[in-house]
Scaffold this motif. Structure first.
Motif, mmCIF file in Angstrom:
data_model
loop_
_atom_site.group_PDB
_atom_site.id
_atom_site.type_symbol
_atom_site.label_atom_id
_atom_site.label_comp_id
_atom_site.label_asym_id
_atom_site.label_seq_id
_atom_site.Cartn_x
_atom_site.Cartn_y
_atom_site.Cartn_z
ATOM 1 N N ARG A 246 0.830 -0.972 0.105
ATOM 2 C CA ARG A 246 -0.487 0.352 -0.076
ATOM 3 C C ARG A 246 0.427 1.489 -0.010
ATOM 4 O O ARG A 246 -0.073 2.199 -0.528
ATOM 5 C CB ARG A 246 -0.998 0.018 1.312
ATOM 6 C CG ARG A 246 -2.152 -1.209 1.517
ATOM 7 C CD ARG A 246 -3.164 -0.950 2.032
ATOM 8 N NE ARG A 246 -3.350 0.754 2.364
ATOM 9 C CZ ARG A 246 -3.957 0.804 3.742
ATOM 10 N NH1 ARG A 246 -4.025 0.282 4.522
ATOM 11 N NH2 ARG A 246 -4.427 2.338 3.682
ATOM 12 N N ILE A 247 1.746 1.086 0.561
ATOM 13 C CA ILE A 247 2.364 2.772 0.929
ATOM 14 C C ILE A 247 3.379 2.834 -0.061
ATOM 15 O O ILE A 247 3.734 4.054 -0.709
ATOM 16 C CB ILE A 247 3.965 2.443 1.715
ATOM 17 C CG1 ILE A 247 4.312 3.856 2.609
ATOM 18 C CG2 ILE A 247 5.325 1.582 2.019
ATOM 19 C CD1 ILE A 247 2.865 4.336 3.484
ATOM 20 N N LEU B 253 14.533 -0.228 10.655
ATOM 21 C CA LEU B 253 13.276 -0.072 10.239
ATOM 22 C C LEU B 253 13.054 -0.562 9.234
ATOM 23 O O LEU B 253 13.354 -0.671 8.205
ATOM 24 C CB LEU B 253 13.592 1.748 10.339
ATOM 25 C CG LEU B 253 13.663 2.259 9.439
ATOM 26 C CD1 LEU B 253 13.274 3.891 9.492
ATOM 27 C CD2 LEU B 253 15.011 2.393 9.694
ATOM 28 N N PRO B 254 11.127 -0.217 9.001
ATOM 29 C CA PRO B 254 10.443 -0.633 7.603
ATOM 30 C C PRO B 254 10.577 0.202 7.180
ATOM 31 O O PRO B 254 11.479 0.977 6.793
ATOM 32 C CB PRO B 254 8.470 -0.662 8.138
ATOM 33 C CG PRO B 254 8.904 -0.867 9.858
ATOM 34 C CD PRO B 254 10.299 -0.063 10.281
ATOM 35 N N VAL B 255 10.802 -0.625 5.733
ATOM 36 C CA VAL B 255 10.868 0.577 3.782
ATOM 37 C C VAL B 255 10.314 0.836 4.193
ATOM 38 O O VAL B 255 9.030 1.037 4.218
ATOM 39 C CB VAL B 255 11.742 -0.794 3.703
ATOM 40 C CG1 VAL B 255 10.443 -1.246 2.618
ATOM 41 C CG2 VAL B 255 11.781 0.205 2.380
ATOM 42 N N LEU B 256 10.637 2.422 4.230
ATOM 43 C CA LEU B 256 9.625 3.642 3.158
ATOM 44 C C LEU B 256 8.977 4.282 4.703
ATOM 45 O O LEU B 256 7.663 3.815 4.612
ATOM 46 C CB LEU B 256 8.976 3.611 2.530
ATOM 47 C CG LEU B 256 9.723 3.747 1.278
ATOM 48 C CD1 LEU B 256 8.349 3.001 0.023
ATOM 49 C CD2 LEU B 256 9.561 5.002 1.065
ATOM 50 N N THR B 257 9.704 4.257 5.467
ATOM 51 C CA THR B 257 9.251 5.089 7.016
ATOM 52 C C THR B 257 9.262 6.787 7.211
ATOM 53 O O THR B 257 8.309 7.370 7.244
ATOM 54 C CB THR B 257 9.524 4.537 8.094
ATOM 55 O OG1 THR B 257 9.565 2.751 8.065
ATOM 56 C CG2 THR B 257 9.145 4.782 9.201
ATOM 57 N N GLY C 147 -0.811 16.463 8.129
ATOM 58 C CA GLY C 147 -1.118 15.018 7.973
ATOM 59 C C GLY C 147 -1.451 14.070 6.973
ATOM 60 O O GLY C 147 -2.857 14.447 6.886
ATOM 61 N N ASN C 148 -0.524 12.925 6.674
ATOM 62 C CA ASN C 148 -1.732 11.695 5.965
ATOM 63 C C ASN C 148 -2.196 11.018 6.453
ATOM 64 O O ASN C 148 -1.189 10.053 7.326
ATOM 65 C CB ASN C 148 -1.279 11.285 4.696
ATOM 66 C CG ASN C 148 -1.184 10.625 3.533
ATOM 67 O OD1 ASN C 148 -2.137 8.969 3.826
ATOM 68 N ND2 ASN C 148 -2.522 10.666 2.555
ATOM 69 N N GLY C 149 -3.257 10.391 6.840
ATOM 70 C CA GLY C 149 -4.120 9.226 7.818
ATOM 71 C C GLY C 149 -3.369 8.162 7.599
ATOM 72 O O GLY C 149 -3.160 7.040 8.400
ATOM 73 N N ASN D 38 -0.733 3.130 8.718
ATOM 74 C CA ASN D 38 0.447 2.181 7.951
ATOM 75 C C ASN D 38 1.690 2.257 8.633
ATOM 76 O O ASN D 38 2.156 0.906 9.087
ATOM 77 C CB ASN D 38 0.227 2.676 6.381
ATOM 78 C CG ASN D 38 1.369 1.885 5.795
ATOM 79 O OD1 ASN D 38 2.616 1.226 5.833
ATOM 80 N ND2 ASN D 38 0.798 0.976 5.250
ATOM 81 N N ILE D 39 2.321 3.391 9.018
ATOM 82 C CA ILE D 39 3.813 2.958 9.269
ATOM 83 C C ILE D 39 3.203 2.388 11.177
ATOM 84 O O ILE D 39 4.057 2.055 11.237
ATOM 85 C CB ILE D 39 4.360 4.825 9.690
ATOM 86 C CG1 ILE D 39 4.839 5.258 7.943
ATOM 87 C CG2 ILE D 39 5.702 5.204 10.275
ATOM 88 C CD1 ILE D 39 5.394 6.821 8.393
#
Length: 357
Positions: free
Chosen positions: A174-175, A258-262, A311-313, A318-319
Motif C-alpha cells: 500500500r505504501i 526499520l520498515p522500508v519507506l518509513t 498529515g496523511n492519515g 500504515n507506519i
C-alpha cells in the motif's frame, strides 16, 4: 517428487531457528524467576499431597520445596547465561541441552542435599541412589512436560509470525504506490512550466525508486535518511528556495533497522502541509536523538492556520502498524502540535537492543 518435502522441511526448520531467539523467554527477568518459583512451590505441594506420605507431610513439603527451589534457580541461572548460544542452536540441540542441563543440576543438587540433610539429623527411608533416581525421574517428567509446552508455544509463535509477515507485506504494497503517485504528481507539475527541471526530476525519481524498491521489507536508518534526502531534492525542483530543511543528525548515524519507506512519508507530510500552503514557511527540522537503548527521529514543521488536516492519515496509520509488527511495543509514533509547530516523533529500538519480529 522427493525434493519437495525436503525443501519444505528445510524451510520450516529455518523459520523455527529464526523464531527461537524471540520465542525463548528472557530467563534473567524477575517475571520468569517468580513464575519458576511459583511452579516449583506448586510441584512441591502436589508431591506432598499424594497418598501415603503420613504424619511427616509438612516436613516433607518444606524439604521438597527447598530442593525444588534450588534446582529451579540454578537451572534458570544457567539458561540465562547460555541464552544467546541456545538461541542460535538447532531446535533439537536446544531441547536436548535444556533437558540435560535440568538433569545435571538435579543430580548435583540431590547428592549435595542428601548429604546436607543427613548431617542435620534427617533419617531418610531410602538410600542415596534411590533418592537420586527418584528426583531424576521427577525432573525428567517435568522436563518433558516443559518441552511439550514450549513446542505448543513455538507453533503458536510460528502462526503469529506468518500472519504478521503477510500483513506487513500488504502494508508495504500500500505504501509504495502512494509514494509513486505523489512523486509523479510532482513531476507532472513541472512538465509545462519547467521541462528541463521535469527531466532532471524524472532522473532523480528513478534513483529514488531504485533505492526504495531494492529493499524487501526492512531498511537501515542511513538508507532511510538518504531516501528522504533524494525525495526532498525532487521537491526542491518544484518549490525552490521555499523549501528549507534543517538537518540535525549525529555523525555517524547510529545502527537501526526499520520498515522500508518509513521516514519519507513523514517528510512528505511536512512538505505538503507546511511548505506548499504558506508563502513564507519556516524550515522543516529533521533531528535524530540517540539514547542508550532507543533512537528518536523528530520531523517538525510550521502549523498552517485553518482546519487541521495535517498529515496523511493512511500513511501515519500504515507506519504505526508496520512498526508494531516489526518491534511490538519497543517502537512508537506520536504526532501533534507542540509549541506552535507540528511535530512527529518516531522512536526506534537500537539495533543491539531491539528484536525484529
Amino acid at each position: 517428487m522427493p525434493s519437495q518435502p525436503t525443501n519444505a522441511t528445510t524451510s520450516e526448520t529455518a523459520r523455527d531457528r529464526a523464531l527461537l531467539p524471540a520465542a525463548l523467554p528472557a530467563f534473567c527477568t524477575a517475571r520468569v524467576i517468580l513464575i519458576t518459583l511459583a511452579m516449583g512451590a506448586a510441584l512441591s505441594l502436589l508431591m506432598t499431597l499424594v497418598p501415603g506420605v503420613g504424619p511427616e507431610r509438612w516436613a516433607r513439603f518444606g524439604t521438597t520445596l527447598w530442593l525444588v527451589t534450588w534446582i529451579a534457580l540454578v537451572t534458570v541461572a544457567l539458561l540465562c547465561a547460555t541464552r544467546r548460544w541456545l538461541g542460535r542452536a538447532p531446535l533439537a540441540v536446544l531441547l536436548g541441552t535444556i533437558v540435560v542441563l535440568l538433569l545435571t543440576v538435579t543430580a548435583v543438587t540431590s547428592v549435595t542435599a542428601f548429604g546436607a540433610l543427613q548431617s542435620i539429623g534427617w533419617r531418610p527411608h531410602e538410600t542415596a541412589g534411590e533418592f537420586l533416581v527418584h528426583n531424576l525421574a521427577i525432573a525428567l517428567l517435568v522436563g518433558l512436560i516443559g518441552i511439550w509446552m514450549f513446542s505448543l508455544h513455538l507453533g503458536n509463535a510460528r502462526q503469529i509470525n506468518a500472519a504478521a509477515e503477510a500483513r506487513l507485506s500488504a502494508l508495504h504494497a500500500r505504501i509504495r504506490p502512494h509514494f509513486l503517485f505523489n512523486s509523479l504528481n510532482t513531476v507532472a507539475e513541472l512538465v509545462h512550466d519547467r521541462p528541463e527541471a521535469a527531466e532532471q526530476a524524472v532522473l532523480d525519481l528513478s534513483r529514488v525508486f531504485r533505492a526504495a524498491l531494492a529493499s524487501d521489507s526492512t531498511s537501515t536508518l542511513t538508507e532511510e535518511i538518504e531516501l528522504a534526502r533524494r525525495y526532498l531534492e525532487i521537491e526542491r525542483w518544484r518549490l525552490g528556495e521555499r523549501l528549507h530543511v534543517d538537518w540535525q543528525l549525529p555523525d555517524p548515524l547510529p545502527d537501526a533497522q526499520l520498515p522500508v519507506l518509513t521516514l519519507q512519508p513523514l517528510v512528505e507530510n511536512a512538505v505538503r502541509h507546511s511548505v506548499e500552503r504558506q508563502a513564507e514557511p519556516g524550515p522543516i527540522r529533521i533531528e535524530c536523538q540517540v539514547g542508550r537503548q532507543a533512537i528518536g527521529l523528530v520531523i517538525e514543521n510550521d502549523r498552517v492556520a485553518g482546519p487541521d488536516h495535517h498529515g496523511n492519515g493512511m500513511a501515519l496509520a500504515n507506519i504505526r502498524d508496520r512498526l508494531a509488527l516489526m518491534f511490538g511495543e519497543e517502537a512508537s509514533l506520536r504526532a501533534g502540535p507542540v509549541d506552535g509547530r507540528f511535530r512527529v516523533k518516531l522512536v526506534l529500538p537500537r539495533a543491539s537492543e531491539g528484536v525484529a519480529r
